[in-house]
Design an enzyme around this catalytic site. Structure first.
Site, PDB file in Angstrom:
ATOM      1  N   CYS A 183      -3.386  -3.874   4.704  1.00  0.00           N
ATOM      2  CA  CYS A 183      -2.549  -4.709   5.248  1.00  0.00           C
ATOM      3  C   CYS A 183      -2.983  -6.274   4.521  1.00  0.00           C
ATOM      4  O   CYS A 183      -2.270  -6.955   4.861  1.00  0.00           O
ATOM      5  CB  CYS A 183      -2.417  -4.548   6.322  1.00  0.00           C
ATOM      6  SG  CYS A 183      -1.801  -3.147   7.083  1.00  0.00           S
ATOM      7  N   HIS A 187      -2.039 -10.131  12.019  1.00  0.00           N
ATOM      8  CA  HIS A 187      -1.280  -9.043  11.787  1.00  0.00           C
ATOM      9  C   HIS A 187      -1.053  -7.867  12.996  1.00  0.00           C
ATOM     10  O   HIS A 187      -2.047  -7.832  13.682  1.00  0.00           O
ATOM     11  CB  HIS A 187      -2.541  -8.371  10.703  1.00  0.00           C
ATOM     12  CG  HIS A 187      -2.429  -6.731  10.573  1.00  0.00           C
ATOM     13  ND1 HIS A 187      -1.224  -6.348   9.969  1.00  0.00           N
ATOM     14  CD2 HIS A 187      -2.792  -5.703  10.810  1.00  0.00           C
ATOM     15  CE1 HIS A 187      -1.111  -5.239   9.904  1.00  0.00           C
ATOM     16  NE2 HIS A 187      -2.029  -4.593  10.195  1.00  0.00           N
ATOM     17  N   GLU A 244       0.963  -1.266  -0.191  1.00  0.00           N
ATOM     18  CA  GLU A 244      -0.163   0.133  -0.195  1.00  0.00           C
ATOM     19  C   GLU A 244       0.894   1.267   0.035  1.00  0.00           C
ATOM     20  O   GLU A 244       0.450   2.305   0.220  1.00  0.00           O
ATOM     21  CB  GLU A 244      -0.890   0.062   1.231  1.00  0.00           C
ATOM     22  CG  GLU A 244      -0.346  -0.056   2.485  1.00  0.00           C
ATOM     23  CD  GLU A 244      -1.569  -0.035   3.660  1.00  0.00           C
ATOM     24  OE1 GLU A 244      -2.044   0.933   3.800  1.00  0.00           O
ATOM     25  OE2 GLU A 244      -1.692  -1.094   4.272  1.00  0.00           O
TER      26      GLU A 244
HETATM   27  P1  HMG Z   1      -2.967   6.464  21.884  1.00  0.00           P
HETATM   28  O1  HMG Z   1      -4.196   7.110  22.061  1.00  0.00           O
HETATM   29  O2  HMG Z   1      -1.478   7.159  21.690  1.00  0.00           O
HETATM   30  O3  HMG Z   1      -2.731   5.485  23.133  1.00  0.00           O
HETATM   31  O4  HMG Z   1      -3.297   5.553  20.705  1.00  0.00           O
HETATM   32  P2  HMG Z   1      -3.533   5.192  24.244  1.00  0.00           P
HETATM   33  O5  HMG Z   1      -3.776   6.261  25.159  1.00  0.00           O
HETATM   34  O6  HMG Z   1      -4.869   4.333  24.051  1.00  0.00           O
HETATM   35  O7  HMG Z   1      -2.453   4.272  25.110  1.00  0.00           O
HETATM   36  C1  HMG Z   1      -2.065   2.949  24.419  1.00  0.00           C
HETATM   37  C2  HMG Z   1      -2.016   1.986  25.383  1.00  0.00           C
HETATM   38  O8  HMG Z   1      -0.844   2.288  26.318  1.00  0.00           O
HETATM   39  C3  HMG Z   1      -3.314   1.670  26.294  1.00  0.00           C
HETATM   40  O9  HMG Z   1      -3.540   0.517  26.769  1.00  0.00           O
HETATM   41  C4  HMG Z   1      -2.834   2.552  27.838  1.00  0.00           C
HETATM   42  O10 HMG Z   1      -3.341   2.087  28.840  1.00  0.00           O
HETATM   43  C5  HMG Z   1      -1.262   2.176  27.824  1.00  0.00           C
HETATM   44  P3  HMG Z   1      -5.006  -0.112  26.348  1.00  0.00           P
HETATM   45  O11 HMG Z   1      -6.087   0.569  26.627  1.00  0.00           O
HETATM   46  O12 HMG Z   1      -4.872  -0.359  24.797  1.00  0.00           O
HETATM   47  O13 HMG Z   1      -4.537  -1.507  26.931  1.00  0.00           O
HETATM   48  N1  HMG Z   1      -0.608   3.156  28.491  1.00  0.00           N
HETATM   49  C6  HMG Z   1       0.530   2.860  29.239  1.00  0.00           C
HETATM   50  N2  HMG Z   1       0.845   1.260  29.621  1.00  0.00           N
HETATM   51  C7  HMG Z   1       1.918   1.491  30.516  1.00  0.00           C
HETATM   52  N3  HMG Z   1       2.453   2.317  31.184  1.00  0.00           N
HETATM   53  C8  HMG Z   1       2.118   3.608  30.813  1.00  0.00           C
HETATM   54  C9  HMG Z   1       1.254   4.020  29.821  1.00  0.00           C
HETATM   55  N4  HMG Z   1       0.222   4.823  29.280  1.00  0.00           N
HETATM   56  C10 HMG Z   1      -0.681   4.482  28.375  1.00  0.00           C
HETATM   57  N5  HMG Z   1       2.919   4.683  31.429  1.00  0.00           N
HETATM   58  C11 HMG Z   1      -3.279   3.797  18.938  1.00  0.00           C
HETATM   59  C12 HMG Z   1      -2.739   4.145  20.388  1.00  0.00           C
HETATM   60  C13 HMG Z   1      -2.768   2.390  18.598  1.00  0.00           C
HETATM   61  C14 HMG Z   1      -4.657   4.132  18.555  1.00  0.00           C
HETATM   62  C15 HMG Z   1      -2.459   4.692  17.954  1.00  0.00           C
HETATM   63  O14 HMG Z   1      -0.998   4.709  18.168  1.00  0.00           O
HETATM   64  C16 HMG Z   1      -2.885   4.785  16.619  1.00  0.00           C
HETATM   65  O15 HMG Z   1      -3.671   5.235  16.170  1.00  0.00           O
HETATM   66  N6  HMG Z   1      -2.018   3.672  15.745  1.00  0.00           N
HETATM   67  C17 HMG Z   1      -2.167   3.440  14.377  1.00  0.00           C
HETATM   68  C18 HMG Z   1      -3.425   2.873  13.824  1.00  0.00           C
HETATM   69  C19 HMG Z   1      -3.480   1.246  14.327  1.00  0.00           C
HETATM   70  O16 HMG Z   1      -2.230   0.845  14.622  1.00  0.00           O
HETATM   71  N7  HMG Z   1      -4.636   0.805  14.380  1.00  0.00           N
HETATM   72  C20 HMG Z   1      -4.725  -0.824  14.790  1.00  0.00           C
HETATM   73  C21 HMG Z   1      -5.718  -1.233  14.145  1.00  0.00           C
HETATM   74  S1  HMG Z   1      -5.985  -1.174  12.349  1.00  0.00           S
HETATM   75  C22 HMG Z   1      -4.931  -2.181  11.435  1.00  0.00           C
HETATM   76  O17 HMG Z   1      -4.351  -2.980  12.183  1.00  0.00           O
HETATM   77  C23 HMG Z   1      -4.607  -1.781  10.039  1.00  0.00           C
HETATM   78  C24 HMG Z   1      -3.270  -0.994   9.927  1.00  0.00           C
HETATM   79  O18 HMG Z   1      -2.076  -1.702   9.980  1.00  0.00           O
HETATM   80  C25 HMG Z   1      -3.331  -0.354   8.399  1.00  0.00           C
HETATM   81  C26 HMG Z   1      -3.749  -1.232   7.413  1.00  0.00           C
HETATM   82  O19 HMG Z   1      -4.336  -2.235   7.178  1.00  0.00           O
HETATM   83  O20 HMG Z   1      -3.110  -0.941   6.194  1.00  0.00           O
HETATM   84  C27 HMG Z   1      -3.128   0.321  11.021  1.00  0.00           C
END
Ligand code: HMG
Length: 390
Positions: free
Chosen positions: A111, A233, A79
């Site tokens: 993906c 994935h 992609e």
């Molecule tokens: P965010 O808002 O930065 O993170 O987004 P958060 O506030 O949700 O924190 C992440 C986790 O860290 C949470 O845990 C927190 O509690 C924890 P969870 O609630 O998930 O269990 N946390 C801590 N843990 C330990 N010590 C600390 C601490 N502070 C917080 N001090 C997000 C996270 C993954 C959403 C963001 O990085 C993002 O948008 N990423 C890109 C999108 C993505 O990867 N989506 C996944 C599904 S879609 C997919 O897989 C397709 C894709 O590969 C593309 C394709 O298909 O081509 C993306």
């Protein structure tokens, strides 16, 4: 009919940025990235690499071990393509000196397209069982600086050789797939970074897993316990934990499965998201690092591509598989990577080609066998380097 993955090898560039360093720059607790998201490092693409060079580098070592004249198709899944019309696979076809009588095509569906490419390759091989097909998955995950997605960047490529009587993984006949038009993650043509509704995308991924698993279980009459290892994935490595929780509601079973998954996570947690390649990087890591003999064991694989299309399928690890791995090469590749400073990370991130097709020469950074040398009259130029890849 026995068809599946005969060989697997991966490539990632020789540069990474540490998530500890990113956390310092973004004034975030490092554990949010290293524990909450589960990433230690992310591979960073240097100016003289792209999906073509990564893909060619991933397949290079694998091809040294096969009779290229049997390869009748090169299916390139990405992609992060470099052209709207021409398949990036054609550049690879030339770099790898593949036979003239070989079809070349590029596939896209976020993906997921690596998995469709594997399916398509299996279909072609089933029509001519003496033939082989090369599937190459390669991507660069790029989000806006300072965005939530930034910590989930990465890049890499995985090459899969598909054949009858495969030496690594014979794919089972049952598979379950679904498609739905949702806007969880996408990248319009005019953007170099993806747009994502991160939390929503994670929820959609897990719902898709649940639905695919239910359908697969119905078709195969298997329970999660009948699957020895799962590969997912992995947009970020902690996703493995979230996915396993969907499948194993009992806390003890979940914990023991999580421990069992560790060997499969080692590459993803240092490479980051490699989109189409990510699921197969998980598989490659499991094969390379598992301390136990996996022969005869069933692997369940879940493929998810935003937008979305998802598929759950499975396969059986073949006897003698461990003699056909590239684990030493992969370990060397990761061990020799250079840690970038924040300034270097930004320099690589902002590197851009001229958009008017003017002649440009990319500076030399790659340690791979192939490099993206520059552009002349709107044509991308690739060349071989002196670097050894095996
Ligand atoms: P965010 O808002 O930065 O993170 O987004 P958060 O506030 O949700 O924190 C992440 C986790 O860290 C949470 O845990 C927190 O509690 C924890 P969870 O609630 O998930 O269990 N946390 C801590 N843990 C330990 N010590 C600390 C601490 N502070 C917080 N001090 C997000 C996270 C993954 C959403 C963001 O990085 C993002 O948008 N990423 C890109 C999108 C993505 O990867 N989506 C996944 C599904 S879609 C997919 O897989 C397709 C894709 O590969 C593309 C394709 O298909 O081509 C993306």
């Amino acid at each position: 009919m026995s068809i599946g993955i005969d060989l697997i090898s991966f490539y990632t560039p020789a540069f990474f940025f540490s998530l500890d360093d990113l956390a310092k720059q973004r004034v975030v607790e490092a554990k949010k990235y290293t524990v909450g998201i589960g990433q230690k490092e992310m591979s960073i693409l240097p100016p003289d690499e792209d999906v073509v060079t990564m893909g060619a580098n991933a397949a290079y070592s694998l091809l040294e071990k096969v009779d290229k004249s049997r390869i009748k198709a090169l299916i390139f899944a990405t992609e992060s393509s470099v052209d709207q019309s021409k398949s990036a696979g054609l550049f690879i076809h030339k770099l790898l000196d593949l036979p003239r009588h070989c079809r070349v095509i590029e596939m896209k569906q976020a993906c997921y397209s690596g998995t469709f490419s594997l399916r398509a390759a299996m279909g072609l091989v089933s029509l001519d069982q003496e033939s082989q097909a090369l599937v190459i998955t390669a991507d660069v995950a790029r989000y806006e600086l300072h965005s939530a997605g930034e910590a989930t960047q990465g890049c890499g490529a995985v090459a899969l050789l598909v054949s009858s009587q495969p030496r690594l993984l014979q794919i089972d006949s049952e598979s379950a797939y679904i498609s739905e038009d949702v806007m969880d993650f996408w990248r319009p043509n005019y953007r170099s970074t993806a747009i994502v509704d991160g939390k929503y995308s994670t929820r959609v991924y897990l719902q898709a897993l649940n639905e695919c698993w239910q359908k697969y279980a119905e078709l195969s009459k298997r329970l999660p316990e009948n699957i020895h290892h799962f590969c997912f994935h992995l947009p970020f490595t902690r996703m493995a934990e979230k996915a396993l929780k969907q499948l194993f509601r009992c806390k003890e079973d979940f914990q023991s499965r999580l421990r069992k998954m560790r060997p499969g996570l080692l590459y993803n947690e240092t490479v980051g998201n490699s989109y189409t390649a990510s699921l197969y990087l998980n598989l490659c890591s499991l094969l390379d690092f598992s301390e136990h003999n996996l022969a005869g064991q069933r692997i369940g694989l879940f493929s998810y591509g935003s937008g979305f299309v998802a598929e759950f399928f499975s396969g059986i690890i073949q006897n003698g598989y461990s003699q056909h791995l590239f684990n030493e090469l992969h370990t060397r590749l990761l061990a020799n990577r250079k840690r970038l400073s924040y300034a270097e990370y930004l320099e690589f991130y902002h590197y851009a080609l001229p958009e008017n097709g003017k002649t440009s020469h990319n500076p030399c950074f790659t340690q791979g066998r192939f490099r993206f040398a520059g552009v002349n009259a709107h044509k991308r130029l690739y060349e071989q380097t002196q670097h050894k890849m095996s």
